[in-house]
Design a protein around this motif. Structure first.
Motif, short mmCIF file in Angstrom:
data_model
loop_
_atom_site.label_atom_id
_atom_site.label_comp_id
_atom_site.label_asym_id
_atom_site.label_seq_id
_atom_site.Cartn_x
_atom_site.Cartn_y
_atom_site.Cartn_z
N THR A 1 37.64 42.28 45.55
CA THR A 1 37.35 41.04 44.83
C THR A 1 38.42 40.76 43.78
O THR A 1 39.15 41.67 43.36
CB THR A 1 35.98 41.11 44.13
OG1 THR A 1 36.06 42.06 43.07
CG2 THR A 1 34.87 41.49 45.10
N GLU A 2 38.49 39.50 43.35
CA GLU A 2 39.44 39.13 42.28
C GLU A 2 39.15 39.92 41.01
O GLU A 2 40.08 40.35 40.33
CB GLU A 2 39.36 37.63 42.00
CG GLU A 2 40.06 36.78 43.05
CD GLU A 2 41.53 37.13 43.25
OE1 GLU A 2 42.27 37.22 42.25
OE2 GLU A 2 41.92 37.33 44.41
N ALA A 3 37.89 40.11 40.69
CA ALA A 3 37.52 40.85 39.48
C ALA A 3 38.00 42.30 39.55
O ALA A 3 38.51 42.85 38.57
CB ALA A 3 36.00 40.81 39.27
N GLN A 4 37.86 42.93 40.72
CA GLN A 4 38.32 44.31 40.88
C GLN A 4 39.84 44.40 40.74
O GLN A 4 40.38 45.32 40.13
CB GLN A 4 37.90 44.86 42.25
CG GLN A 4 36.42 45.12 42.37
CD GLN A 4 36.00 45.41 43.80
OE1 GLN A 4 36.55 44.86 44.76
NE2 GLN A 4 34.99 46.26 43.95
N LYS A 5 40.53 43.43 41.32
CA LYS A 5 42.00 43.42 41.24
C LYS A 5 42.46 43.18 39.81
O LYS A 5 43.38 43.85 39.33
CB LYS A 5 42.57 42.35 42.17
CG LYS A 5 42.43 42.69 43.63
CD LYS A 5 42.95 41.55 44.48
CE LYS A 5 42.52 41.70 45.91
NZ LYS A 5 42.90 40.55 46.72
N LYS A 6 41.83 42.23 39.10
CA LYS A 6 42.20 41.96 37.71
C LYS A 6 42.01 43.20 36.85
O LYS A 6 42.86 43.52 36.02
CB LYS A 6 41.37 40.81 37.15
CG LYS A 6 41.90 39.45 37.52
CD LYS A 6 41.09 38.36 36.87
CE LYS A 6 41.62 37.00 37.30
NZ LYS A 6 40.85 35.91 36.74
N LYS A 7 40.90 43.88 37.05
CA LYS A 7 40.63 45.10 36.28
C LYS A 7 41.72 46.14 36.54
O LYS A 7 42.23 46.76 35.61
CB LYS A 7 39.25 45.66 36.65
CG LYS A 7 38.87 46.88 35.84
CD LYS A 7 37.48 47.38 36.20
CE LYS A 7 37.18 48.62 35.39
NZ LYS A 7 35.91 49.23 35.81
N PHE A 8 42.10 46.29 37.79
CA PHE A 8 43.17 47.25 38.14
C PHE A 8 44.49 46.87 37.48
O PHE A 8 45.14 47.69 36.85
CB PHE A 8 43.35 47.31 39.66
CG PHE A 8 44.57 48.09 40.07
CD1 PHE A 8 44.56 49.48 40.02
CD2 PHE A 8 45.73 47.45 40.47
CE1 PHE A 8 45.69 50.21 40.38
CE2 PHE A 8 46.86 48.17 40.82
CZ PHE A 8 46.83 49.56 40.77
#
Length: 109
Positions: free
Chosen positions: A6-13
């Motif tokens: 997800t976009e949220a998972q990628k942003k967090k990474f």
């Protein structure tokens, strides 16, 4: 192992300290130069920070094997390469300001 679907998972990474540290290692290893331009005999280096002025983004650190498909390689230095924005966009099929060339020049009937 984390997932990056997800976009949220990628942003967090991409906001993590682990990524920032590894990203800097890749930039240093690649001498802050676009490796694709270098292969083509050109030079594209990072912008310089000027006091009081926001630094322009010239380079990206690119995952050769994308994190959503190969999460185990997300923090592997050998899976990273430094690219200028133009080369990075080309790799991802994002072409701006110019129309993508048609595969065939034949007339449509």
């Amino acid at each position: 192992m984390s997932e990056y679907k997800t976009e949220a998972q990628k942003k967090k990474f991409y906001r993590s300290g682990d990524w920032e540290s590894l990203r800097q290692q890749a930039l240093d290893r690649d001498n802050h130069e676009c490796q694709q331009c270098k292969r083509e005999g050109e030079v594209h280096v990072d912008s310089k920070k000027v006091e009081g002025v926001r630094k322009t983004i010239e380079l990206n650190v690119h995952h050769k094997y994308e994190i959503e498909d190969y999460p185990q390689l997300a923090l592997v230095l050998d899976n990273l390469t430094t690219l200028c924005l133009n080369c990075h966009n080309k790799i991802h099929g994002r072409v701006f300001g110019e129309q993508k060339r048609k595969r065939w020049d034949d007339e449509m009937w």
